[in-house]
Design a protein around this motif. Structure first.
Motif, PDB file in Angstrom:
ATOM      1  N   ARG A   1       0.833  -1.216   0.000  1.00  0.00           N
ATOM      2  CA  ARG A   1       0.000   0.000   0.000  1.00  0.00           C
ATOM      3  C   ARG A   1       0.866   1.264   0.000  1.00  0.00           C
ATOM      4  NH1 ARG A   1      -5.243  -1.792   1.114  1.00  0.00           N
ATOM      5  NH2 ARG A   1      -5.998   0.326   1.487  1.00  0.00           N
ATOM      6  N   HIS A   2       1.964   1.212  -0.746  1.00  0.00           N
ATOM      7  CA  HIS A   2       2.858   2.363  -0.888  1.00  0.00           C
ATOM      8  C   HIS A   2       2.456   3.163  -2.130  1.00  0.00           C
ATOM      9  CE1 HIS A   2       6.507   0.969   1.728  1.00  0.00           C
ATOM     10  NE2 HIS A   2       5.356   0.925   2.376  1.00  0.00           N
ATOM     11  N   ILE A   3       1.320   3.810  -2.021  1.00  0.00           N
ATOM     12  CA  ILE A   3       0.800   4.622  -3.127  1.00  0.00           C
ATOM     13  C   ILE A   3       0.488   6.008  -2.584  1.00  0.00           C
ATOM     14  CG2 ILE A   3      -0.985   4.858  -4.889  1.00  0.00           C
ATOM     15  CD1 ILE A   3      -1.420   1.851  -4.736  1.00  0.00           C
ATOM     16  N   ILE A   4       1.074   7.025  -3.209  1.00  0.00           N
ATOM     17  CA  ILE A   4       0.843   8.398  -2.762  1.00  0.00           C
ATOM     18  C   ILE A   4       0.293   9.233  -3.916  1.00  0.00           C
ATOM     19  CG2 ILE A   4       2.680   8.232  -1.049  1.00  0.00           C
ATOM     20  CD1 ILE A   4       4.441   9.937  -2.840  1.00  0.00           C
ATOM     21  N   VAL A   5      -0.357  10.319  -3.558  1.00  0.00           N
ATOM     22  CA  VAL A   5      -0.932  11.231  -4.547  1.00  0.00           C
ATOM     23  C   VAL A   5      -0.269  12.594  -4.405  1.00  0.00           C
ATOM     24  CG1 VAL A   5      -3.019  12.382  -5.378  1.00  0.00           C
ATOM     25  CG2 VAL A   5      -3.155  10.029  -4.514  1.00  0.00           C
ATOM     26  N   LEU A   6       0.191  13.142  -5.514  1.00  0.00           N
ATOM     27  CA  LEU A   6       0.725  14.498  -5.541  1.00  0.00           C
ATOM     28  C   LEU A   6      -0.076  15.317  -6.544  1.00  0.00           C
ATOM     29  CD1 LEU A   6       4.603  13.930  -5.508  1.00  0.00           C
ATOM     30  CD2 LEU A   6       3.110  14.529  -3.585  1.00  0.00           C
ATOM     31  N   ASP A   7      -0.201  16.600  -6.268  1.00  0.00           N
ATOM     32  CA  ASP A   7      -0.953  17.515  -7.132  1.00  0.00           C
ATOM     33  C   ASP A   7      -0.474  17.388  -8.579  1.00  0.00           C
ATOM     34  OD1 ASP A   7      -1.890  19.765  -8.575  1.00  0.00           O
ATOM     35  OD2 ASP A   7      -1.926  21.009  -6.778  1.00  0.00           O
ATOM     36  N   GLN A   8      -1.391  17.058  -9.472  1.00  0.00           N
ATOM     37  CA  GLN A   8      -1.004  16.816 -10.859  1.00  0.00           C
ATOM     38  C   GLN A   8      -0.374  18.038 -11.519  1.00  0.00           C
ATOM     39  OE1 GLN A   8      -4.691  15.615 -12.644  1.00  0.00           O
ATOM     40  NE2 GLN A   8      -5.542  17.683 -12.691  1.00  0.00           N
ATOM     41  N   ASP A   9      -0.822  19.230 -11.169  1.00  0.00           N
ATOM     42  CA  ASP A   9      -0.235  20.427 -11.777  1.00  0.00           C
ATOM     43  C   ASP A   9       1.200  20.628 -11.333  1.00  0.00           C
ATOM     44  OD1 ASP A   9      -2.559  20.945 -13.130  1.00  0.00           O
ATOM     45  OD2 ASP A   9      -3.280  22.491 -11.753  1.00  0.00           O
ATOM     46  N   VAL A  10       1.494  20.327 -10.077  1.00  0.00           N
ATOM     47  CA  VAL A  10       2.867  20.462  -9.580  1.00  0.00           C
ATOM     48  C   VAL A  10       3.761  19.399 -10.216  1.00  0.00           C
ATOM     49  CG1 VAL A  10       4.331  20.394  -7.529  1.00  0.00           C
ATOM     50  CG2 VAL A  10       2.076  21.450  -7.401  1.00  0.00           C
ATOM     51  N   VAL A  11       3.247  18.187 -10.357  1.00  0.00           N
ATOM     52  CA  VAL A  11       4.031  17.083 -10.912  1.00  0.00           C
ATOM     53  C   VAL A  11       4.333  17.305 -12.390  1.00  0.00           C
ATOM     54  CG1 VAL A  11       4.021  14.614 -11.469  1.00  0.00           C
ATOM     55  CG2 VAL A  11       3.169  15.404  -9.249  1.00  0.00           C
ATOM     56  N   LEU A  12       3.360  17.798 -13.128  1.00  0.00           N
ATOM     57  CA  LEU A  12       3.470  17.835 -14.585  1.00  0.00           C
ATOM     58  C   LEU A  12       4.103  19.113 -15.129  1.00  0.00           C
ATOM     59  CD1 LEU A  12      -0.020  16.304 -15.497  1.00  0.00           C
ATOM     60  CD2 LEU A  12       2.185  15.149 -15.323  1.00  0.00           C
ATOM     61  N   ARG A  13       4.384  20.084 -14.283  1.00  0.00           N
ATOM     62  CA  ARG A  13       4.903  21.362 -14.772  1.00  0.00           C
ATOM     63  C   ARG A  13       6.314  21.640 -14.283  1.00  0.00           C
ATOM     64  NH1 ARG A  13      -0.448  25.166 -13.541  1.00  0.00           N
ATOM     65  NH2 ARG A  13      -1.904  23.956 -14.832  1.00  0.00           N
ATOM     66  N   ARG A  14       7.158  22.116 -15.186  1.00  0.00           N
ATOM     67  CA  ARG A  14       8.451  22.682 -14.804  1.00  0.00           C
ATOM     68  C   ARG A  14       8.216  24.176 -14.657  1.00  0.00           C
ATOM     69  NH1 ARG A  14      11.655  20.247 -19.892  1.00  0.00           N
ATOM     70  NH2 ARG A  14       9.861  21.262 -20.820  1.00  0.00           N
ATOM     71  N   GLY A  15       7.581  24.541 -13.573  1.00  0.00           N
ATOM     72  CA  GLY A  15       7.185  25.933 -13.401  1.00  0.00           C
ATOM     73  C   GLY A  15       7.705  26.537 -12.125  1.00  0.00           C
ATOM     74  N   GLN A  16       6.817  27.169 -11.384  1.00  0.00           N
ATOM     75  CA  GLN A  16       7.188  27.949 -10.214  1.00  0.00           C
ATOM     76  C   GLN A  16       7.214  27.112  -8.935  1.00  0.00           C
ATOM     77  OE1 GLN A  16       4.532  29.224  -7.860  1.00  0.00           O
ATOM     78  NE2 GLN A  16       5.999  30.380  -6.615  1.00  0.00           N
ATOM     79  N   ARG A  17       6.902  25.807  -9.044  1.00  0.00           N
ATOM     80  CA  ARG A  17       6.792  24.990  -7.827  1.00  0.00           C
ATOM     81  C   ARG A  17       7.676  23.734  -7.872  1.00  0.00           C
ATOM     82  NH1 ARG A  17       0.307  24.754  -7.913  1.00  0.00           N
ATOM     83  NH2 ARG A  17       0.757  24.704 -10.145  1.00  0.00           N
TER      84      ARG A  17
END
Length: 289
Positions: free
Chosen positions: A257-273
């Motif tokens: 059960r080693h499954i985590i969720v991260l904000d898709q916008d943060v994961v998918l963008r090389r941006g400000q975060r």
């Protein structure tokens, strides 16, 4: 009389300073006297311009650009992967910024005019991205602001590397679909370097992009941890879909059960975060292991 003569050089110096151009400079370049205009063709570049380039006015964005919230009032001039040349040329931007993960250089070249500059946002590693940020800071006269962000990225990476995951921890970063897992990040992607910064090893398809994977592919990769890029609303359902799917039951991450969720916008963008991404991924993976 002698006192007047003593003050004369000072007065001349003040006069000379007062005659100089009073525009602030940074990095040896004079800043523009008026706000320059920019069109951003990716959510990543929109985040960066809106946050770190106050001298530039954004006059166009994509429909997917939703962060920070101040960009909501900026006109949408590009829908999906289709560039609206007429709309972009109509606003006459001084700078056009695009992401090489979304558009090809030859598509953007059509937008080139004698009065604009084109900048490409790229980088398949954290260090490559940092190099691009330095160049973008120079191009947008925001060296100090971008330098502060670069320091934050380096600090997040150093903190993660100082507290690594157990040796040989395999991590898959995936995008869910209605059937469970639809795509996974490639082993040559930016996310692979983020996982590396967390002390793990990304497992996935070849290449630097997300690619379609089936259950057999994922079973062969057998990750110790699965990171799902999803929203707060869809994340819990995506986790449950994977845990309850018998096709995935032999995978180590599913069994533990080693499954985590991260904000898709943060994961998918090389941006400000990017600093937030490194920190969040490391902390959550560390908590699992």
């Amino acid at each position: 009389m002698r006192r007047a003569l003593l003050f004369l050089p000072i007065l001349l110096l003040l006069a000379a300073v007062g005659c100089k151009d009073d525009a602030p400079t940074m990095g040896g370049k004079p800043h523009p006297h008026h706000r320059q205009t920019v069109v951003s063709l990716s959510p990543s570049s929109t985040e960066l311009v809106a946050t770190y380039a106050p001298l530039y006015e954004m006059v166009g964005r994509t429909a997917a650009c939703n962060y920070p919230s101040v960009v909501a009032s900026i006109p949408v001039i590009t829908l999906g992967a289709k560039i609206d040349e007429a709309k972009i040329k109509a606003v006459q931007p001084g700078v056009i910024i695009y992401d090489d993960a979304l558009f090809r250089a030859d598509e953007i070249e059509k937008l080139k005019t004698p009065t604009n500059e084109i900048f490409v946002l790229k980088g398949d590693t954290i260090d490559q991205f940092i190099d691009v940020l330095y160049e973008l800071g120079k191009a947008l006269h925001g060296e100090l602001a971008f330098s502060g962000y670069i320091d934050s990225i380096r600090s997040a990476r150093s903190t993660a590397l100082a507290d690594p995951l157990p040796a040989s921890t395999k991590v898959a970063v995936v995008l869910p679909d209605s059937h469970g897992i639809g795509m996974a990040a490639g082993k040559g992607s930016f996310l692979a370097d983020v996982v590396k910064a967390s002390g793990g090893t990304l497992v996935g398809p070849e290449g630097s992009r997300f690619a379609v994977v089936n259950p057999e592919n994922l079973i062969g990769m057998n990750p110790d941890d699965i990171v799902i890029a999803a929203s707060k609303e869809t994340g819990p359902a995506a986790v449950q879909a994977i845990l309850s799917d018998p096709r995935y039951k032999s995978i180590t991450a599913v069994k533990n059960r080693h499954i985590i969720v991260l904000d898709q916008d943060v994961v998918l963008r090389r941006g400000q975060r990017v600093d937030v991404l490194i920190d969040s991924m490391h902390r959550q993976l560390k908590a699992q292991n």
